[in-house]
Design an enzyme around this catalytic site. Structure first.
Site, short mmCIF file in Angstrom:
data_model
loop_
_atom_site.label_atom_id
_atom_site.label_comp_id
_atom_site.label_asym_id
_atom_site.label_seq_id
_atom_site.Cartn_x
_atom_site.Cartn_y
_atom_site.Cartn_z
N ASN A 48 1.87 1.66 -2.75
CA ASN A 48 2.47 1.53 -1.42
C ASN A 48 2.00 2.63 -0.47
O ASN A 48 2.55 2.79 0.62
CB ASN A 48 4.00 1.58 -1.51
CG ASN A 48 4.58 0.35 -2.19
OD1 ASN A 48 4.03 -0.73 -2.09
ND2 ASN A 48 5.68 0.54 -2.89
N HIS A 134 16.03 -6.12 0.47
CA HIS A 134 15.85 -5.30 -0.72
C HIS A 134 17.13 -5.23 -1.56
O HIS A 134 18.24 -5.35 -1.04
CB HIS A 134 15.42 -3.89 -0.31
CG HIS A 134 14.99 -3.03 -1.44
ND1 HIS A 134 15.85 -2.17 -2.09
CD2 HIS A 134 13.79 -2.90 -2.05
CE1 HIS A 134 15.19 -1.54 -3.05
NE2 HIS A 134 13.94 -1.96 -3.05
N GLU A 174 15.06 -6.56 6.92
CA GLU A 174 13.91 -5.66 6.81
C GLU A 174 12.93 -5.97 7.93
O GLU A 174 12.92 -7.07 8.48
CB GLU A 174 13.23 -5.83 5.45
CG GLU A 174 14.11 -5.42 4.28
CD GLU A 174 13.34 -5.33 2.98
OE1 GLU A 174 12.30 -4.64 2.95
OE2 GLU A 174 13.79 -5.94 1.99
N SER A 178 8.87 -6.72 1.33
CA SER A 178 7.98 -6.06 0.38
C SER A 178 7.27 -7.00 -0.57
O SER A 178 6.19 -6.68 -1.06
CB SER A 178 8.78 -5.04 -0.45
OG SER A 178 9.80 -5.68 -1.19
N HIS A 206 8.56 -0.73 4.91
CA HIS A 206 7.16 -1.14 4.77
C HIS A 206 6.47 -1.35 6.11
O HIS A 206 5.29 -1.74 6.14
CB HIS A 206 7.07 -2.41 3.93
CG HIS A 206 7.54 -2.23 2.53
ND1 HIS A 206 6.72 -1.80 1.51
CD2 HIS A 206 8.77 -2.40 1.98
CE1 HIS A 206 7.42 -1.71 0.38
NE2 HIS A 206 8.66 -2.08 0.64
N LYS A 235 6.32 5.31 1.25
CA LYS A 235 5.22 4.36 1.44
C LYS A 235 4.15 5.00 2.34
O LYS A 235 3.37 5.80 1.88
CB LYS A 235 5.74 3.05 2.04
CG LYS A 235 6.42 2.14 1.03
CD LYS A 235 7.83 2.54 0.71
CE LYS A 235 8.51 1.58 -0.22
NZ LYS A 235 9.87 2.03 -0.58
#
Length: 399
Positions: A48, A134, A174, A178, A206, A235
């Site tokens: 990541n 998540h 998010e 991911s 992300h 990340k």
């Protein structure tokens, strides 16, 4: 047999029967494009570290400077003696860059998300979450006293129907997901939350560093400012930890009531020094994002049209296989070609959508992308020859 021993034995046996057993692997140089496992080198497409900062000498020097200045650890929680000038400086930098009044630091994104939802939500509250959020957000929502409902992934019509029934909700999504690498329709979600007098929380783990003006993330790219923004440092920052960005009043509230913040040892001040330097590198070294875009275009050109390929505008490139064992087989075939890619299986992703989670970084070379795509084509062909159907009937089933 004692209860706990019996329960553990049964759960482990069931996981093995499903072919879903997880295992730790000792890897050397796993924060670099080339990692080493059991004496062999592999091109690493599972990291990541999107901007390639995790092993950058400039960032390593910054952390070493912080160690010389502050020592190894913080030695206490932030509200005892663990809050240093380095922490204050990092918070100020994050606020200036991302456009918020307060930043509250945490040791991980998992703890930041749980602290936020546990602190804000009460018994009569409504929590609306994207179905693919998540695990930290989902678990916190389920354990909170609020009523949680999930809206279909990136489906603003479904979200609006839920908001019409429960205005003044907390909506959580998010910025970049991911496992799919796709982006939330943040502008539409933002408008809906304000239309129904609700708050919007965006977890941009992300997206931060990768998207938006000077890497300011998904919200910057969508030209919105959510009520609360969560960013993580594991990340694109190349380090670890997280921060909640918010108003002065919400920040004071979290200082009083966020137990993960109040009762956890503060991140080492030396780490805060390194994170401050990472903030500067992310904002000023535009070449890293430009290179990611170029590498992503090469990957898309060489894989487009192949069953299982999913196009994304982020460094996360899922390649959907379908069944868990087939995904493992393709991943193992890639490893035989010195390409390290992780097979992601249920329960992390829905049943029938096991995949390779391919991630690109600014440290990869064009030749390495060519080797990845060539090896992936060969691995798919080999799986087909062996009688394993490596992909689903359509990419749509992966959404």
């Amino acid at each position: 047999m004692p209860l706990f021993k019996s329960r553990i034995k049964s759960a482990l046996a069931h996981r093995r029967e499903q072919g879903l057993t997880r295992q730790l692997k000792v890897l050397e140089n796993s924060n670099s494009p080339l990692l080493n496992s059991e004496g062999s080198n592999f091109i690493n497409f599972s990291s990541n570290d999107y901007l390639g900062l995790a092993n950058d000498p400039e960032l390593v020097d910054a952390w070493q400077t912080g160690l010389s200045q502050y020592g190894a650890g913080s030695a206490a929680s932030p509200l005892v003696t663990g809050f240093s000038p380095a922490h204050l400086n990092l918070e100020a930098q994050l606020c200036e860059w991302l456009g918020f009044e307060r930043a509250i630091l945490f040791s991980s994104g998992f703890s930041a998300n749980q602290a936020l939802l546990f602190s804000l939500l009460e018994k009569d509250d409504s929590l609306l979450q994207d179905k693919l959020n998540h695990a930290s957000l989902m678990e916190a929502g389920m354990l909170s006293p609020a009523t949680m409902k999930r809206f279909k992934h990136n489906d603003t019509q479904h979200l609006e129907s839920l908001l019409s029934q429960s205005p003044q909700s907390l909506v959580v999504t998010e910025g970049v997901f991911s496992m799919d690498g796709d982006q939330a329709p943040l502008s539409q979600i933002f408008n809906l939350t304000h239309q129904y007098d609700s708050w919007l929380v965006v977890d941009d783990a992300h997206g931060i560093g990768v998207l938006g003006d000077k890497g300011a993330g998904s919200c910057s790219a969508a030209q919105i400012s959510p009520d609360i923004l969560v960013v993580t440092f594991g990340k694109a920052f190349g380090l670890s930890g997280a921060a909640i960005l918010c108003s002065l009043e919400v920040g004071d509230y979290l200082t009083q009531f966020a137990r993960h913040h109040v009762y956890s040892t503060a991140m080492p001040p030396s780490q805060a020094v390194a994170l401050s330097h990472a903030c500067q590198m992310i904002q000023t070294q535009e070449w890293r994002r430009e290179k990611l875009m170029k590498l992503g275009a090469i990957y898309a050109e060489e894989m487009s049209g192949v069953k299982g390929f999913i196009d994304t505008q982020t460094p996360i490139k899922p390649f959907v296989i379908g069944e868990a064992q087939a995904a493992l087989s393709v991943a193992e075939e890639l490893k035989r070609k010195q390409v390290w890619v992780t097979a992601i299986r249920p329960p992390t992703v829905p049943k029938g959508t096991a995949r390779l989670r391919i991630t690109l970084t600014a440290n990869h070379s064009e030749d390495q992308i060519h080797q990845l795509t060539r090896s992936l084509h060969q691995a798919i062909d080999r799986s087909s020859e062996s009688g394993i159907d490596p992909s689903l009937e359509s990419n749509k089933e992966a959404q």
